[in-house]
Every structure is written in structure tokens, then in C-alpha cells.
Scaffold this active site. Structure first.
Site, PDB file in Angstrom:
ATOM      1  N   GLU A 102      50.940  17.397 -12.783  1.00 30.69           N
ATOM      2  CA  GLU A 102      51.282  16.140 -12.092  1.00 30.69           C
ATOM      3  C   GLU A 102      52.354  15.389 -12.872  1.00 30.69           C
ATOM      4  O   GLU A 102      52.219  15.189 -14.081  1.00 30.69           O
ATOM      5  CB  GLU A 102      49.992  15.303 -11.967  1.00 30.69           C
ATOM      6  CG  GLU A 102      50.166  13.982 -11.258  1.00 30.69           C
ATOM      7  CD  GLU A 102      48.821  13.279 -11.023  1.00 30.69           C
ATOM      8  OE1 GLU A 102      47.758  13.948 -11.078  1.00 30.69           O
ATOM      9  OE2 GLU A 102      48.835  12.067 -10.792  1.00 30.69           O
ATOM     10  N   GLU A 121      40.760  12.411  -6.169  1.00 28.65           N
ATOM     11  CA  GLU A 121      40.293  11.942  -7.483  1.00 28.65           C
ATOM     12  C   GLU A 121      39.678  10.549  -7.307  1.00 28.65           C
ATOM     13  O   GLU A 121      39.874   9.680  -8.140  1.00 28.65           O
ATOM     14  CB  GLU A 121      41.448  11.925  -8.484  1.00 28.65           C
ATOM     15  CG  GLU A 121      42.631  11.093  -7.998  1.00 28.65           C
ATOM     16  CD  GLU A 121      43.842  11.101  -8.919  1.00 28.65           C
ATOM     17  OE1 GLU A 121      43.932  11.941  -9.831  1.00 28.65           O
ATOM     18  OE2 GLU A 121      44.716  10.237  -8.715  1.00 28.65           O
TER      19      GLU A 121
HETATM   20  C1  MUC Z   1      47.396   8.551 -12.362  1.00 29.64           C
HETATM   21  O1  MUC Z   1      48.483   8.525 -12.910  1.00 29.64           O
HETATM   22  O2  MUC Z   1      47.165   9.505 -11.646  1.00 29.64           O
HETATM   23  C2  MUC Z   1      44.395   8.565 -11.627  1.00 29.64           C
HETATM   24  C3  MUC Z   1      43.332   9.146 -12.245  1.00 29.64           C
HETATM   25  C4  MUC Z   1      43.341   8.744 -13.578  1.00 29.64           C
HETATM   26  O3  MUC Z   1      42.581   9.050 -14.475  1.00 29.64           O
HETATM   27  O4  MUC Z   1      44.413   7.936 -13.781  1.00 29.64           O
HETATM   28  C5  MUC Z   1      45.020   7.675 -12.548  1.00 29.64           C
HETATM   29  C6  MUC Z   1      46.441   7.402 -12.545  1.00 29.64           C
HETATM   30 MG    MG Z   2      49.117  10.453 -11.982  1.00 30.17          MG
END
Ligand code: MUC
Ligand code: MG
Length: 373
Positions: free
Chosen positions: A224, A327
């Protein structure tokens, strides 16, 4: 037809403790701050919404304090007196009045949907066209900063049947140290879990070339936002050469960003976040762009509490395909609840209520206990 109008919008900043420090590349969270919105209508119905970010101003352009200030001074006064049932008209007015401010707009759009769902006796998912599933697979983020502790945490989650997808927060440490950390966790969890990483833009392209290669070779399923959203051509190059798929997160700050990323071929997965698009309806426009472009979907979070989490979940329930799950674990990172019935997590999934609106009621005592004075 209801002639209800919006009478008042209140924004409440709420500080809640987390179960442990949550380390992201740009910030270590010691607590989470929610902005809870209460939209009161002339028919006695109250809609609730949430506008939450991470790390004050460390993650995005809006902070809890700026969200509240902009709602109090600009957005709320524009909504007062408008028809409570016309969400299109309300959101168009906000878009005309305010550039950006997608977090604030997302909370307000969520509150309008919650109110209207309660008014009609329909869940928000049905207002958005109808759910095609009742539950969503939920990943967990391992972000204690310690490899052994992360492995123990993941094993506990597998044992509890709460999560079998793990996202590792990396980028703050030297590259080789981060790679070792990820590979050790993947080795410990083997094929029982999907292991992914989020770099939160912290690599440059030269680091990302090696990072993506090594992680792809070690069975990491997804990478990511490896590099800065500002380096668009670098993202396009990485998306072509990385053996593991690249997901865009920070690169999407609006529906228009989603369109240009798709046109450039800069990612093969989009993280959908209501806060970064301007609400549950706005995020579905990004999802439609992705679907048309053949880009896979993931239900993202800004670590919202229960209100923002369920606002996201109702939108994600309506999608044709969510290849990479979600998530939506924000409420599980907090030690305290501000709603009367906490969202239900069971068998690796979040089970989304089928009751009117978002399906939540605020716990007034808890809200006033944690509201910032
Ligand atoms: C992100 O940058 O994805 C999403 C889950 C996590 O632990 O932080 C966020 C932010
Ligand atoms: Mg992220």
C-alpha cells in the site's frame, strides 16, 4: 412526504484511549480523537456521523479541531433550514461552499443518511441502493513496532477467529530493517494468513524498487502506498514492475484523484475511504471509477470509531466485489465505546446491522465522559 428541515448540527470532539500505541510511519497514536456529529431535524429525528482523522495534522489536511471549526463556522450554518430529506441538495451546497474538507463532508453526509434512514425505517445500505452482503472480512494492523509482539498479536487474532489478514505498518525504519521485520512475520504466520504492508508514502522510488521486489518474492500479498502521492510517474512505473500488487491510499484525496490514477495506470487496487472522498455516497463514485477501469477494491479506514466504521460498512455492503476485504477494525483499537451496542465482529467479519439508519445509538454518559471540554 416529509417536510422536515435541518435545525441544528453539533460537532463534538471525543478523545478515546487505544489498546496500545499504534505506530504509523508519520505518527505514533497514543489515543484516537473522533469528531462526532449530531444533526437534529424538525421532525425530532437525530442523525449521527463521524469525521475522524489520524495524528492531528500528520496524516491529512484536516485536524479534529479544524473539522469542528469549519463545521461550526461554515458548513453547519449552510445546512440549517435546508430540507433534511434532500441529501443531494445538501451535499451540493456544501461542495459549492467549501473546497476540499472531505472529512467534515463525510461526517455530515453520514449524519444525513442516518437521519433519513431512521425516518424511512431503512438501513443506510438500502438508501445507497441495497446491500449485496451482510458482513465484511476485516484485516488487523500490526503496528506495535516490535516483531515478536506483532507475531504474538497476530497469533492471538487467528486463535480468536477475529482476523486472518494482517497489514504491517512500515517505512519509518531503515529499509533492510523493515524488510526483515515483514519477512519474519510472514514466515511465522505462513499460509494461515494474508500479510500486507502499508508504507504510508515513506519510501522513495529507489527504495521501493527493492522493497517491492523482496516483499513480492516473500509472499507479501499487497503493497500500500509505497511512495509519495506527488510522484505520479514513479507510481506508474512501480505498478508495472512490482511483483506484488500496488494499492493507492494517500494518492486518493478526492473522486477526481481516483479518476486520474485510473487513467494513468498508477495502481491496481484502490483503498476506499469515506473520509477522503466526502462521504458514503462519494466513496461509491470512486468505486465506480475503479470498477470501470478494472481496478480492484479494498474497504479502507481512517481508524474511525463505531459511527464512522458503520457509515463506511454500509457503503461497502453495496459493492459488487471487494476483492481485498476491508480494514474496518477501528472500534477494536479503542478501549472505550461511545455507542450503546458495539459493532459485532465474529468469524473474521464485521456483521452490519440491518436496522434503520446506521443502526447505532449514542451512549450519552460515555460521550459526555470523553468529550473534550
Ligand atoms: C492508513 O494509512 O491506511 C488504516 C489502518 C491503519 O492501521 O492505519 C490506517 C491508515
Ligand atoms: Mg494506508
Amino acid at each position: 412526504m416529509s417536510h422536515a428541515v435541518i435545525e441544528q448540527v453539533e460537532a463534538v470532539i471525543v478523545d478515546l484511549p487505544t489498546i496500545r500505541p499504534h505506530k504509523l510511519a508519520m505518527h505514533t497514536m497514543q489515543q484516537q480523537t473522533l469528531v462526532i456529529l449530531r444533526l437534529r431535524c424538525s421532525d425530532g429525528i437525530e442523525g449521527i456521523g463521524e469525521a475522524t482523522t489520524i495524528g492531528g495534522l500528520a496524516y491529512g489536511y484536516e485536524s479534529p479541531e479544524s473539522i469542528k471549526a469549519n463545521i461550526d463556522a461554515h458548513l453547519a450554518p449552510a445546512l440549517v433550514g435546508m430540507a433534511a430529506v434532500n441529501i443531494n441538495a445538501a451535499m451540493l451546497k456544501l461542495d459549492k461552499l467549501a473546497k476540499g474538507n472531505t472529512f467534515a463532508k463525510s461526517g455530515l453526509e453520514s449524519a444525513l443518511l442516518d437521519a433519513h434512514g431512521k425516518r424511512l425505517g431503512l438501513p443506510v445500505s438500502e438508501l445507497l441502493g441495497g446491500r449485496v452482503r451482510d458482513s465484511l472480512e476485516v484485516a488487523w494492523t500490526l503496528a506495535s513496532g516490535d516483531t515478536a509482539r506483532d507475531i504474538a498479536e497476530a497469533e492471538q487474532m487467528l486463535e480468536l477467529r477475529r482476523h486472518r489478514i494482517f497489514k504491517l505498518k512500515i517505512g519509518a525504519n531503515p529499509l533492510e530493517q523493515d524488510l526483515k521485520h515483514v519477512v519474519a512475520i510472514k514466515k511465522a504466520l505462513g499460509n494461515y494468513a494474508s500479510v500486507r504492508v502499508d508504507v504510508n508514502q515513506y519510501w522513495d522510488e529507489s527504495q521501493a524498487i527493492r522493497g517491492c521486489q523482496v516483499l513480492g518474492e516473500h509472499g507479501i500479498d499487497l503493497i500500500e502506498q509505497p511512495i509519495s502521492r506527488a510522484n505520479r510517474t514513479g507510481q506508474v512505473r512501480l505498478n508495472r514492475r512490482s511483483p506484488a500488487p500496488i494499492m493507492a491510499d494517500e494518492s486518493i484525496e478526492s473522486v477526481e484523484d481516483a479518476l486520474s490514477l485510473a487513467a494513468d495506470g498508477a495502481a491496481s487496487i484502490f483503498a476506499l475511504k469515506i473520509a477522503k472522498n466526502g462521504g458514503p455516497r462519494a466513496v461509491l463514485r470512486t468505486a465506480q471509477i475503479a470498477e470501470a477501469a478494472g481496478i480492484a477494491l479494498y474497504g479502507g479506514t481512517m481508524l474511525e470509531g463505531s459511527v464512522g466504521t458503520l457509515a463506511s460498512a454500509h457503503a461497502f455492503l453495496t459493492l459488487r466485489q471487494l476483492t481485498w476485504g476491508t480494514e474496518l477494525f477501528g472500534p477494536l483499537l479503542l478501549t472505550e465505546e461511545i455507542v450503546r451496542q458495539a459493532p459485532v465482529y465474529r468469524d473474521f467479519e464485521l456483521h452490519v446491522p440491518n436496522t434503520p439508519g446506521l443502526g447505532l445509538a449514542l451512549d450519552e454518559a460515555q460521550l459526555s465522559r470523553f468529550a473534550r471540554r
